[in-house]
Design a protein around this motif. Sequence first.
Motif, PDB file in Angstrom:
ATOM      1  N   PRO A  83       0.721  -1.215   0.075  1.00  0.00           N
ATOM      2  CA  PRO A  83      -0.185   0.192   0.039  1.00  0.00           C
ATOM      3  C   PRO A  83       1.114   1.241  -0.044  1.00  0.00           C
ATOM      4  CG  PRO A  83      -0.637  -1.532   1.811  1.00  0.00           C
ATOM      5  CD  PRO A  83       0.680  -2.074   1.141  1.00  0.00           C
ATOM      6  N   ARG A  84       0.496   2.269  -0.728  1.00  0.00           N
ATOM      7  CA  ARG A  84       1.125   3.353  -0.883  1.00  0.00           C
ATOM      8  C   ARG A  84       0.557   4.667  -0.162  1.00  0.00           C
ATOM      9  NH1 ARG A  84       5.053   0.813  -2.000  1.00  0.00           N
ATOM     10  NH2 ARG A  84       5.437   0.386  -4.379  1.00  0.00           N
ATOM     11  N   PRO A  85       1.387   5.506   0.657  1.00  0.00           N
ATOM     12  CA  PRO A  85       0.571   6.385   1.374  1.00  0.00           C
ATOM     13  C   PRO A  85      -0.246   7.370   0.420  1.00  0.00           C
ATOM     14  CG  PRO A  85       3.087   6.466   1.483  1.00  0.00           C
ATOM     15  CD  PRO A  85       2.618   5.292   0.639  1.00  0.00           C
ATOM     16  N   LYS A  86      -1.144   7.856   1.096  1.00  0.00           N
ATOM     17  CA  LYS A  86      -1.847   8.776  -0.127  1.00  0.00           C
ATOM     18  C   LYS A  86      -1.600  10.459   0.342  1.00  0.00           C
ATOM     19  CE  LYS A  86      -5.704   5.557  -0.314  1.00  0.00           C
ATOM     20  NZ  LYS A  86      -7.085   5.389  -0.167  1.00  0.00           N
TER      21      LYS A  86
END
Length: 101
Positions: free
Chosen positions: A98-101
């Motif tokens: 998951p990538r930070p938003k």
Amino acid sequence: MEDFAGNPRFAYDLEGVLHQIECPLLVMHGAEEILVQPNPLTQALKNYEQAGSKNKTFFPIEDRRLGGLEHCQVDNINVLHEVALNWLCSIGLGPAAPRPK
């Protein structure tokens, strides 16, 4: 590399600081590493054992047919890419992480 190997100006020692490493750690080391002498794999394993990380992996490279035995795996950089990327995936930091938003 030969210019650096054995030159005291470029010598350093990780003794006494390795225990401070707490992040996930990959120690990948080739058996023919010229900058770490004598016994490159023995020294790499010693560093691995002294590291404070609870999540650590030791990956010795000894198979001449595979390559990757030299400093930074310059004799087969694909070995470095494959091992490092697979390791990153194994700790949840690969392409699907998951990538930070």
